[in-house]
Design a protein around this motif. Structure first.
Motif, PDB file in Angstrom:
ATOM      1  N   MET A 120       4.724   8.973  -6.323  1.00  0.00           N
ATOM      2  CA  MET A 120       5.236   7.345  -6.615  1.00  0.00           C
ATOM      3  C   MET A 120       6.432   7.246  -7.129  1.00  0.00           C
ATOM      4  O   MET A 120       7.597   8.014  -5.865  1.00  0.00           O
ATOM      5  CB  MET A 120       4.403   7.133  -7.523  1.00  0.00           C
ATOM      6  CG  MET A 120       2.910   6.924  -7.164  1.00  0.00           C
ATOM      7  SD  MET A 120       2.003   6.531  -8.772  1.00  0.00           S
ATOM      8  CE  MET A 120       0.748   6.751  -8.097  1.00  0.00           C
ATOM      9  N   ASP A 121       6.885   7.378  -7.529  1.00  0.00           N
ATOM     10  CA  ASP A 121       8.582   6.408  -8.028  1.00  0.00           C
ATOM     11  C   ASP A 121       9.029   7.633  -8.846  1.00  0.00           C
ATOM     12  O   ASP A 121       9.901   7.383  -9.753  1.00  0.00           O
ATOM     13  CB  ASP A 121       7.948   4.864  -8.421  1.00  0.00           C
ATOM     14  CG  ASP A 121       7.899   4.548  -9.592  1.00  0.00           C
ATOM     15  OD1 ASP A 121       7.032   5.402  -9.972  1.00  0.00           O
ATOM     16  OD2 ASP A 121       7.918   3.938 -10.120  1.00  0.00           O
ATOM     17  N   MET A 136       0.626  -1.198  -0.433  1.00  0.00           N
ATOM     18  CA  MET A 136       0.091   0.025  -0.412  1.00  0.00           C
ATOM     19  C   MET A 136       0.903   1.664  -0.246  1.00  0.00           C
ATOM     20  O   MET A 136       1.761   1.157   0.358  1.00  0.00           O
ATOM     21  CB  MET A 136      -0.647   0.302   1.058  1.00  0.00           C
ATOM     22  CG  MET A 136      -2.043   1.191   0.791  1.00  0.00           C
ATOM     23  SD  MET A 136      -2.213   1.071   2.524  1.00  0.00           S
ATOM     24  CE  MET A 136      -3.625   2.780   2.159  1.00  0.00           C
ATOM     25  N   LEU A 137       0.365   2.216  -0.855  1.00  0.00           N
ATOM     26  CA  LEU A 137       1.144   3.279  -0.538  1.00  0.00           C
ATOM     27  C   LEU A 137       1.107   4.151   0.194  1.00  0.00           C
ATOM     28  O   LEU A 137      -0.631   4.617   0.673  1.00  0.00           O
ATOM     29  CB  LEU A 137       1.156   4.197  -2.163  1.00  0.00           C
ATOM     30  CG  LEU A 137       1.231   3.424  -3.001  1.00  0.00           C
ATOM     31  CD1 LEU A 137       0.495   4.624  -4.606  1.00  0.00           C
ATOM     32  CD2 LEU A 137       2.824   3.003  -3.553  1.00  0.00           C
ATOM     33  N   VAL A 155       0.191   9.102 -13.861  1.00  0.00           N
ATOM     34  CA  VAL A 155      -0.950   8.230 -13.289  1.00  0.00           C
ATOM     35  C   VAL A 155      -1.866   9.541 -13.393  1.00  0.00           C
ATOM     36  O   VAL A 155      -2.975   9.447 -13.301  1.00  0.00           O
ATOM     37  CB  VAL A 155      -0.495   8.020 -12.597  1.00  0.00           C
ATOM     38  CG1 VAL A 155      -1.248   6.551 -11.941  1.00  0.00           C
ATOM     39  CG2 VAL A 155       1.081   6.961 -12.595  1.00  0.00           C
ATOM     40  N   TRP A 156      -2.180  10.536 -12.042  1.00  0.00           N
ATOM     41  CA  TRP A 156      -2.980  11.714 -11.853  1.00  0.00           C
ATOM     42  C   TRP A 156      -3.042  12.086 -12.828  1.00  0.00           C
ATOM     43  O   TRP A 156      -4.626  11.731 -12.811  1.00  0.00           O
ATOM     44  CB  TRP A 156      -2.233  12.217 -10.913  1.00  0.00           C
ATOM     45  CG  TRP A 156      -2.000  11.643  -9.153  1.00  0.00           C
ATOM     46  CD1 TRP A 156      -0.736  11.290  -9.241  1.00  0.00           C
ATOM     47  CD2 TRP A 156      -2.996  10.826  -8.787  1.00  0.00           C
ATOM     48  NE1 TRP A 156      -0.656  10.283  -7.234  1.00  0.00           N
ATOM     49  CE2 TRP A 156      -2.082  10.167  -7.692  1.00  0.00           C
ATOM     50  CE3 TRP A 156      -4.250  10.154  -8.909  1.00  0.00           C
ATOM     51  CZ2 TRP A 156      -2.626   9.362  -6.333  1.00  0.00           C
ATOM     52  CZ3 TRP A 156      -4.737   9.362  -8.009  1.00  0.00           C
ATOM     53  CH2 TRP A 156      -4.062   9.689  -6.694  1.00  0.00           C
ATOM     54  N   PHE A 191      -3.879   2.567  -4.746  1.00  0.00           N
ATOM     55  CA  PHE A 191      -3.447   2.956  -3.387  1.00  0.00           C
ATOM     56  C   PHE A 191      -2.924   1.077  -3.393  1.00  0.00           C
ATOM     57  O   PHE A 191      -2.101   1.312  -2.499  1.00  0.00           O
ATOM     58  CB  PHE A 191      -3.954   3.791  -2.032  1.00  0.00           C
ATOM     59  CG  PHE A 191      -4.909   4.570  -2.442  1.00  0.00           C
ATOM     60  CD1 PHE A 191      -3.789   5.919  -2.967  1.00  0.00           C
ATOM     61  CD2 PHE A 191      -5.891   5.144  -3.612  1.00  0.00           C
ATOM     62  CE1 PHE A 191      -3.776   7.370  -3.444  1.00  0.00           C
ATOM     63  CE2 PHE A 191      -5.768   6.395  -3.449  1.00  0.00           C
ATOM     64  CZ  PHE A 191      -5.020   7.498  -3.418  1.00  0.00           C
ATOM     65  N   ASP A 193       5.315   1.976 -10.591  1.00  0.00           N
ATOM     66  CA  ASP A 193       4.201   2.757 -10.728  1.00  0.00           C
ATOM     67  C   ASP A 193       3.830   3.279 -11.433  1.00  0.00           C
ATOM     68  O   ASP A 193       1.959   3.331 -11.699  1.00  0.00           O
ATOM     69  CB  ASP A 193       4.399   3.749  -9.591  1.00  0.00           C
ATOM     70  CG  ASP A 193       4.356   3.453  -7.923  1.00  0.00           C
ATOM     71  OD1 ASP A 193       3.819   2.288  -7.508  1.00  0.00           O
ATOM     72  OD2 ASP A 193       4.986   3.941  -7.476  1.00  0.00           O
ATOM     73  N   ASN A 231       7.061   8.619 -11.216  1.00  0.00           N
ATOM     74  CA  ASN A 231       6.019   9.341 -12.558  1.00  0.00           C
ATOM     75  C   ASN A 231       4.356   9.371 -12.015  1.00  0.00           C
ATOM     76  O   ASN A 231       3.553   8.970 -12.987  1.00  0.00           O
ATOM     77  CB  ASN A 231       5.758   7.291 -13.160  1.00  0.00           C
ATOM     78  CG  ASN A 231       7.267   7.266 -13.949  1.00  0.00           C
ATOM     79  OD1 ASN A 231       7.669   7.812 -14.599  1.00  0.00           O
ATOM     80  ND2 ASN A 231       7.694   6.264 -13.697  1.00  0.00           N
ATOM     81  N   VAL A 254       1.797   8.744  -2.655  1.00  0.00           N
ATOM     82  CA  VAL A 254       0.682   8.224  -2.993  1.00  0.00           C
ATOM     83  C   VAL A 254       0.715   9.596  -4.312  1.00  0.00           C
ATOM     84  O   VAL A 254       0.537   8.960  -5.669  1.00  0.00           O
ATOM     85  CB  VAL A 254      -0.497   9.161  -2.089  1.00  0.00           C
ATOM     86  CG1 VAL A 254      -1.659   9.443  -3.054  1.00  0.00           C
ATOM     87  CG2 VAL A 254      -0.297   8.309  -0.893  1.00  0.00           C
ATOM     88  N   ILE A 313      -2.006   3.302 -14.616  1.00  0.00           N
ATOM     89  CA  ILE A 313      -2.580   3.736 -15.453  1.00  0.00           C
ATOM     90  C   ILE A 313      -3.562   2.842 -16.397  1.00  0.00           C
ATOM     91  O   ILE A 313      -4.310   3.151 -16.240  1.00  0.00           O
ATOM     92  CB  ILE A 313      -1.576   4.375 -16.302  1.00  0.00           C
ATOM     93  CG1 ILE A 313      -0.916   5.519 -16.426  1.00  0.00           C
ATOM     94  CG2 ILE A 313      -2.549   5.145 -18.126  1.00  0.00           C
ATOM     95  CD1 ILE A 313       0.116   6.232 -16.926  1.00  0.00           C
TER      96      ILE A 313
END
Lengths: 50, 239
Positions: free
Chosen positions: A11-12, A1-2, A18-19, B35, B45, A14, A8, B49
Motif C-alpha cells: 500500500m502506501d 481500486m488497488l 492493515v494485513w 481493495f 491506506d 502501511n 495491494v 483497518i
C-alpha cells in the motif's frame, strides 16, 4: 481500486499494519469455529458412552 | 424457541444457510473495503483497518447488551435457554472486544505514534474485556449451572453500565480517539464509498456472531440436556 502486488500488499507503506489486522481477525474467527467444533466432537463422544 | 429441543431442531435447518450468507457478506464487505474503497486523503491506506476495527468494537459492545438482556430474561422468567445463551455469547464477545483492542493498537502506531495510550475510550474498552473475562471465569467456577447462570446474569446486568461510558467517553473526556463512526442522530461524516463497505462489514460481523452463537449454543444445549429423552432419541444411533 488497488492494483499490483506493491499497491495491494505494501500500500502506501502501511500495508503490513492493515494485513496483520486481517490475519488476526481471521485467526480469531478460525479459533472460535475450531473451539466450537472440537467441543461438539467431545460432547458426541460422551453421548456415545451413555 | 425458548425450549432447547425446539431450538436444536430449528438451528439444524438454519445453520447451513447462516454459514453461507455470513461468509458471503463478510467476504464482500472486506474485499470492497480492502481493495475497492478509495484511499483516505489524510491517513492514507492505513485507514482500511477501520473495516475490521469498527465492526469488532460495535459487536463487542452489542454482544454485552445482548447478554444483559439474556441476563434480565433469565432473572425474571428463568428461561433455560437464556442462561445457555449467556454462557455461549461471552467468549464470542470477549474475542471481538480483544480484536477491537488489538486492531486499534495496530492502527494507533502509524497514526498516533504509539501502540497504547491510557485514553478514556481505550481504557473503558479494556475494562469491558476484563468484564467479559470475569463473566467467563465466574461461570466456570460455579458447578451448579443454574446458580452460575444467575450469577452471570447479575454481573452482566450490573456490567451494562460500562457501555454508555464507552460510547460517551469521546465526548466526556479529551481523547486521542476520534468521535463515533456510527451515530443514530446524524448522517455519516465519511464518503459513501467508504461508508457502504463499512456497513456491509458490520452486517457481516453480526451474521458471523449469529453463526458462532448458534454453534456454541447447540453445544451447550447438548451438554446440559444429554440425559434428556429427546437427546437420547436424537443420538440413539450412536450407541
Amino acid at each position: 481500486m488497488l492494483n499490483g502486488f506493491d499497491e495491494v500488499f505494501i500500500m502506501d507503506g502501511n500495508g503490513p499494519y492493515v494485513w496483520s489486522c486481517l490475519v488476526i481477525f481471521i485467526l480469531i474467527l478460525v479459533l472460535n469455529i475450531f473451539t466450537a467444533l472440537k467441543r461438539k466432537n467431545k460432547i458426541l463422544k460422551s453421548l456415545k458412552k451413555l | 424457541m425458548g425450549s432447547p429441543p425446539l431450538f436444536y431442531k430449528w438451528s439444524s435447518k438454519i445453520l447451513p444457510w447462516l454459514s453461507i450468507v455470513s461468509i458471503l457478506i463478510l467476504g464482500v464487505g472486506l474485499y470492497w473495503g480492502m481493495f475497492y474503497a478509495p484511499t483516505d486523503y489524510k491517513q492514507g491506506d492505513v485507514y482500511r483497518i477501520l473495516f475490521i476495527h469498527v465492526p469488532s468494537a460495535i459487536l463487542g459492545q452489542s454482544i454485552f447488551m445482548f447478554m444483559a438482556i439474556c441476563g434480565f430474561i433469565n432473572m425474571i422468567w428463568r428461561a433455560k435457554i437464556s442462561g445457555m445463551m449467556l454462557k455461549s455469547a461471552a467468549p464470542i464477545g470477549a474475542s471481538f472486544t480483544l480484536l477491537a483492542l488489538v486492531t486499534g493498537s495496530i492502527w494507533g502506531k502509524p497514526t498516533w505514534g504509539t501502540w497504547w495510550v491510557w485514553d478514556a475510550r481505550l481504557t473503558s474498552t479494556l475494562i469491558l474485556f476484563f468484564i467479559y473475562a470475569a463473566l467467563i471465569g465466574l461461570h466456570s467456577t460455579i458447578e451448579d449451572k443454574t446458580k452460575a447462570d444467575r450469577a452471570v446474569s447479575i454481573l452482566s446486568i450490573v456490567g451494562i453500565a460500562i457501555i454508555p461510558v464507552i460510547k460517551k467517553s469521546v465526548d466526556w473526556w479529551q481523547t486521542l480517539h476520534q468521535p463515533s463512526t456510527f451515530t443514530i442522530t446524524s448522517s455519516p461524516s465519511m464518503s459513501p464509498d467508504m461508508y457502504q463497505p463499512l456497513l456491509i462489514c458490520v452486517i457481516g460481523f453480526y451474521l458471523f456472531f449469529a453463526l458462532l452463537l448458534t454453534l456454541n449454543l447447540r453445544n451447550e444445549v447438548l451438554e446440559r440436556e444429554k440425559n434428556k429423552n429427546w437427546v437420547r432419541q436424537l443420538f440413539g444411533g450412536l450407541s
